[in-house]
Design a protein around this motif. Structure first.
Motif, short mmCIF file in Angstrom:
data_model
loop_
_atom_site.label_atom_id
_atom_site.label_comp_id
_atom_site.label_asym_id
_atom_site.label_seq_id
_atom_site.Cartn_x
_atom_site.Cartn_y
_atom_site.Cartn_z
N MET A 1 -18.10 -20.10 3.33
CA MET A 1 -17.78 -21.51 3.30
C MET A 1 -17.28 -21.93 4.68
SD MET A 1 -15.00 -23.68 1.08
CE MET A 1 -13.60 -22.84 1.74
N ASN A 2 -17.80 -23.03 5.18
CA ASN A 2 -17.43 -23.60 6.47
C ASN A 2 -16.63 -24.87 6.27
OD1 ASN A 2 -19.15 -22.11 8.67
ND2 ASN A 2 -20.50 -22.41 6.93
N GLU A 3 -15.59 -25.04 7.08
CA GLU A 3 -14.80 -26.26 7.05
C GLU A 3 -14.68 -26.82 8.46
OE1 GLU A 3 -11.55 -25.57 3.56
OE2 GLU A 3 -11.30 -24.39 5.40
N ILE A 4 -14.97 -28.10 8.61
CA ILE A 4 -14.71 -28.81 9.85
C ILE A 4 -13.51 -29.70 9.56
CG2 ILE A 4 -15.60 -30.38 11.60
CD1 ILE A 4 -17.08 -27.66 11.47
N ILE A 5 -12.45 -29.50 10.33
CA ILE A 5 -11.18 -30.15 10.07
C ILE A 5 -10.82 -31.07 11.22
CG2 ILE A 5 -8.70 -29.77 9.71
CD1 ILE A 5 -9.57 -26.92 8.64
N TYR A 6 -10.37 -32.27 10.89
CA TYR A 6 -9.85 -33.21 11.87
C TYR A 6 -8.36 -33.36 11.59
CZ TYR A 6 -8.50 -37.81 13.70
OH TYR A 6 -7.82 -38.86 14.30
N MET A 7 -7.55 -33.07 12.59
CA MET A 7 -6.11 -33.23 12.45
C MET A 7 -5.57 -34.09 13.60
SD MET A 7 -4.62 -29.51 13.69
CE MET A 7 -2.94 -30.05 13.89
N LYS A 8 -4.46 -34.73 13.36
CA LYS A 8 -3.83 -35.58 14.36
C LYS A 8 -2.36 -35.19 14.41
CE LYS A 8 -3.10 -40.48 15.38
NZ LYS A 8 -3.34 -41.85 14.87
N ALA A 9 -1.91 -34.71 15.59
CA ALA A 9 -0.54 -34.19 15.69
C ALA A 9 -0.03 -34.32 17.12
CB ALA A 9 -0.51 -32.73 15.25
N GLY A 10 1.22 -33.99 17.30
CA GLY A 10 1.86 -34.02 18.61
C GLY A 10 1.70 -32.72 19.37
N TYR A 11 0.68 -31.96 19.06
CA TYR A 11 0.37 -30.71 19.77
C TYR A 11 -1.12 -30.40 19.60
CZ TYR A 11 1.01 -28.92 15.02
OH TYR A 11 0.94 -28.72 13.67
N GLU A 12 -1.63 -29.54 20.48
CA GLU A 12 -3.04 -29.19 20.43
C GLU A 12 -3.32 -28.35 19.18
OE1 GLU A 12 -0.98 -28.59 23.01
OE2 GLU A 12 -1.94 -29.21 24.89
#
Length: 102
Positions: A1-12
């Protein structure tokens, strides 16, 4: 299973600090590498057209940002850069066997 994740945070995204999952904005699941790769290329192109800065590190991690997008951190009494992170996970871990068009 493959997951492409988009996250938004105060760090890389490659830091994967404890609790990083709280910063997930979107997660898409794909049954094949090809499907995941096609979606990944689409989302990377979208971010490349939207943000002037990009950095990739430690494998399947990409960070995008603009200096205009920062949030004040009360604990550190300073502004923190906001990063838009894209990650490719395979079977629950960052994939190591990926190739995308640059």
């Amino acid at each position: 299973m493959n997951e492409i994740i988009y996250m938004k945070a105060g760090y890389e995204p490659w830091w994967l600090f404890s609790g990083w999952e709280e910063y997930i904005v979107e997660k898409k699941t794909f049954s094949t590498d090809d499907e995941a790769r096609k979606y990944l290329e689409t989302i990377l192109e979208k971010f490349r057209n939207s943000y002037p800065h990009e950095r990739s590190e430690k494998g399947p991690f990409w960070a995008f940002w603009t200096e205009d997008e920062q949030e004040f951190c009360e604990a550190c009494d300073d502004d923190l850069q906001t990063y838009h992170g894209v990650l490719w996970f395979k079977n629950g871990s960052p994939t190591t066997d990926f190739k995308i068009a640059e």
